[in-house]
Structures are given as structure tokens and as C-alpha cells.
Design an enzyme around this catalytic site. Structure first.
Site, PDB file in Angstrom:
ATOM      1  N   ASN A   1       0.870  -1.177   0.000  1.00 33.82           N
ATOM      2  CA  ASN A   1       0.000   0.000   0.000  1.00 33.82           C
ATOM      3  C   ASN A   1       0.903   1.223   0.000  1.00 33.82           C
ATOM      4  OD1 ASN A   1      -1.715   2.112   0.413  1.00 33.82           O
ATOM      5  ND2 ASN A   1      -2.816   1.162   2.115  1.00 33.82           N
TER       6      ASN A   1
ATOM      7  N   ASN B   1       5.026   3.832 -10.407  1.00 32.60           N
ATOM      8  CA  ASN B   1       3.916   3.944 -11.345  1.00 32.60           C
ATOM      9  C   ASN B   1       2.542   4.029 -10.663  1.00 32.60           C
ATOM     10  OD1 ASN B   1       2.557   3.138 -14.162  1.00 32.60           O
ATOM     11  ND2 ASN B   1       1.765   1.761 -12.582  1.00 32.60           N
TER      12      ASN B   1
ATOM     13  N   SER C   1       2.785  12.846 -15.244  1.00 26.94           N
ATOM     14  CA  SER C   1       1.632  12.995 -16.137  1.00 26.94           C
ATOM     15  C   SER C   1       1.794  14.338 -16.844  1.00 26.94           C
ATOM     16  CB  SER C   1       0.335  13.027 -15.309  1.00 26.94           C
ATOM     17  OG  SER C   1      -0.759  13.465 -16.090  1.00 26.94           O
TER      18      SER C   1
ATOM     19  N   TYR D   1      -4.871  15.867  -8.183  1.00 28.76           N
ATOM     20  CA  TYR D   1      -4.077  15.129  -9.178  1.00 28.76           C
ATOM     21  C   TYR D   1      -3.016  16.037  -9.785  1.00 28.76           C
ATOM     22  CZ  TYR D   1      -3.106  11.724 -12.882  1.00 28.76           C
ATOM     23  OH  TYR D   1      -2.487  10.816 -13.709  1.00 28.76           O
TER      24      TYR D   1
ATOM     25  N   SER E   1      -0.378  16.826  -7.229  1.00 27.91           N
ATOM     26  CA  SER E   1       0.468  15.649  -6.927  1.00 27.91           C
ATOM     27  C   SER E   1       1.443  15.381  -8.069  1.00 27.91           C
ATOM     28  CB  SER E   1      -0.393  14.411  -6.653  1.00 27.91           C
ATOM     29  OG  SER E   1      -1.037  13.946  -7.829  1.00 27.91           O
ATOM     30  N   LYS E   2       0.998  15.535  -9.312  1.00 26.30           N
ATOM     31  CA  LYS E   2       1.879  15.229 -10.441  1.00 26.30           C
ATOM     32  C   LYS E   2       2.927  16.328 -10.664  1.00 26.30           C
ATOM     33  CE  LYS E   2       0.234  11.159 -11.523  1.00 26.30           C
ATOM     34  NZ  LYS E   2       1.040   9.928 -11.415  1.00 26.30           N
TER      35      LYS E   2
END
Ligand SMILES: NC(=O)c1ccc[n+]([C@@H]2O[C@H](COP(=O)([O-])OP(=O)(O)OC[C@H]3O[C@@H](n4cnc5c(N)ncnc54)[C@H](O)[C@@H]3O)[C@@H](O)[C@H]2O)c1
Length: 245
Positions: A62, A89, A142, A155, A158-159
Site C-alpha cells: 500500500n 507507477n 503525467s 491530481y 500531486s503530479k
């Protein structure tokens, strides 16, 4: 074979891009640890790789839990004797939720898996790699780490963080033989986006199509191979031209 005798952990490799990366690594001779939260699918991927003549083992992890990540690294070294490559990943998506539509728990989970998970993974793997004299990280960011139009608040943040952390890893650990590069995929057809893919137009993509997981896994193989030995800190979009505009 380009990854012969290398030992690689691929996180989130029970599905999508990670699955293709794990299979491509195994075809190139790597011993692959399928590291995922989803034990049933992860074990199946390991079995498929073995059936195709490769070497793989599944280890449950996790990415939000440091103890689980530390155990993953320990078990990998116990099983295969070393750790050469980590493909960071594993990731989850926020379906474009903006700040007002993102609650704290959602923010913590997305940033926890996508960004903190890579910090925890690096913290666990770096001592092993440095002791060995080197190692390789391939961080899956990303296009949402480069522009703001391809994810929601958590998102996107975070990327962007993954790209920042990639740069930090290079500036701090390159001198100890660590290579860290990031891949920034555009829209790739995987289970991650199955609920939203029908609403995403291909129009902004100069190639007018989305990518396939195998188109990303080949880049991950290259970055993990000795062919890329002078590459460090590259942030490589693989997006049909999307981020050019
Ligand atoms: N699909 C896209 O369009 C796209 C585009 C750019 C970047 N990415 C990134 O690529 C990576 C892979 O995405 P995908 O599209 O293959 O997704 P996917 O949903 O098909 O696979 C993600 C895998 O990560 C695992 N996972 C999720 N949370 C986890 C956790 N806490 N611990 C361990 N494993 C966990 C899941 O079980 C799953 O096997 C992600 O980091 C994603 O953000 C995807």
C-alpha cells in the site's frame, strides 16, 4: 536483452500501464516485483509473466503506508539479492475535481498515493541502491504535472510534485550513482480513466488519438536500461504532442 539481470520493482503493476511496464521489463530479462494493493490481479500478472518465460513475483503493497513499502524493499532484496530499478507507477485519479469539489480525505489519499508514496519508496530504496553503488528510478508523472488542463486539484498538484521530487532526487543523489527520470504521459487508455474517457476529446491532441500502455512501457524500458546511462532528470512527455500547444 536490455535489462538482463536487473531487479525491478514496478508499483501499481496489477493493471494498466504498470502491467505493460512489468511485462516489458520481464521480456527484456529483468526480474520483476509486481507491487500492488490488488493482490488477486497482481498475482495473476506474475503468473502470466512466468508462463511467458519471464521471472516475476507478487508483493502486496500500500503506497500510503511506510511500513508496507519498507517491507516491499526488504522482501525484494531477500528474494532477488539486490534492487536495481524502481518504477514509481502506482497512482489514482480525481476525475477532474476542482478545489471546491475535493474534500480533505480525497486530497490526502490522492496526494498520499501519487506523491508521498514516491517519497516513501525512495526513502526505502535509496539506502539499498547507494550501498550497491547505484540505482534507477522511473517516476510516472503525467502531463498534469506540466499543465493544468489534464486533472483536478489534487491530481495536478500531486503530479507537479512528482516532477519536483524527481528534480530533487537528481540534484541530491546523482553523485551517488542514482539516475531518476520522469515520464509524463498524456491520456492513455487504461482502467484508470474508464469512467471519463468517453468525455475527453481527442481534439487537443495533435495526433488526434489517445495512447496505449505499451507505448509508455517501451520508454520505461529505455530509461531503465544502460542505453540511457547519461540521462538524469529528464521529464519526458509521451502525449501525441499535447503539451506542445
Ligand atoms: N491513464 C492515463 O491516462 C494516465 C495519464 C498520465 C499518467 N498516468 C499515471 O500512470 C500511472 C498508472 O496509471 P494507469 O492508468 O495504468 O492506472 P490503473 O488504474 O490502470 O492502474 C493503477 C494501479 O495502481 C494500483 N494502486 C492504486 N492505489 C494503490 C496503492 N495505494 N498502493 C499500491 N498500488 C495502488 C492499482 O491497484 C492499479 O493496479 C498512474 O500514476 C497515473 O497517474 C495515467
Amino acid at each position: 536483452m536490455r535489462l538482463e539481470n536487473k531487479v525491478a520493482i514496478v508499483t501499481g503493476s496489477a493493471s494498466g500501464m504498470g502491467l505493460e511496464e512489468a511485462k516489458a521489463f520481464a521480456r527484456e530479462g529483468a526480474k520483476v516485483v509486481i507491487a500492488d494493493l490488488n493482490a488477486e490481479a497482481g498475482k495473476q500478472v506474475a503468473e502470466e509473466i512466468k508462463a511467458e518465460g519471464g521471472e516475476a513475483t507478487f508483493i502486496n503493497v500500500n503506497m500510503t503506508d511506510s511500513a508496507s513499502i519498507n517491507a516491499l524493499v526488504e522482501e525484494t532484496v531477500k528474494t532477488y539479492g539486490k534492487l536495481d530499478v524502481v518504477v514509481n507507477n502506482a497512482g489514482i485519479f480525481d476525475k477532474y475535481a476542482n478545489i471546491l469539489d475535493t474534500d480533505e480525505a480525497q486530497w490526502d489519499l490522492i496526494v498520499g498515493v501519487n506523491l508521498k508514496g514516491i517519497y516513501l519508496m525512495a526513502k526505502a530504496a535509496l539506502p539499498v541502491m547507494i550501498e550497491q553503488g547505484g540505482g534507477i528510478f522511473v517516476n510516472i508523472a503525467s502531463v498534469a504535472g506540466i499543465v493544468a488542463a489534464k486533472g483536478g486539484a489534487a491530481y495536478t498538484a500531486s503530479k507537479h510534485g512528482v516532477i519536483g521530487l524527481t528534480k530533487h532526487m537528481v540534484s541530491e543523489f546523482a553523485k551517488q550513482g542514482i539516475r531518476t527520470n520522469a515520464i509524463a504521459p498524456g491520456t492513455i487508455v487504461t482502467p484508470l480513466i474508464k469512467d471519463v474517457v468517453q468525455n475527453i476529446p481527442t481534439d487537443p491532441v495533435p495526433m488526434k488519438r489517445f495512447g496505449q500502455p505499451s507505448e509508455v512501457s517501451e520508454l520505461a524500458v529505455f530509461l531503465a536500461s544502460d542505453e540511457a546511462q547519461f540521462m538524469n532528470g529528464a521529464i519526458i512527455p509521451i502525449d501525441g504532442g499535447f503539451t506542445l500547444q
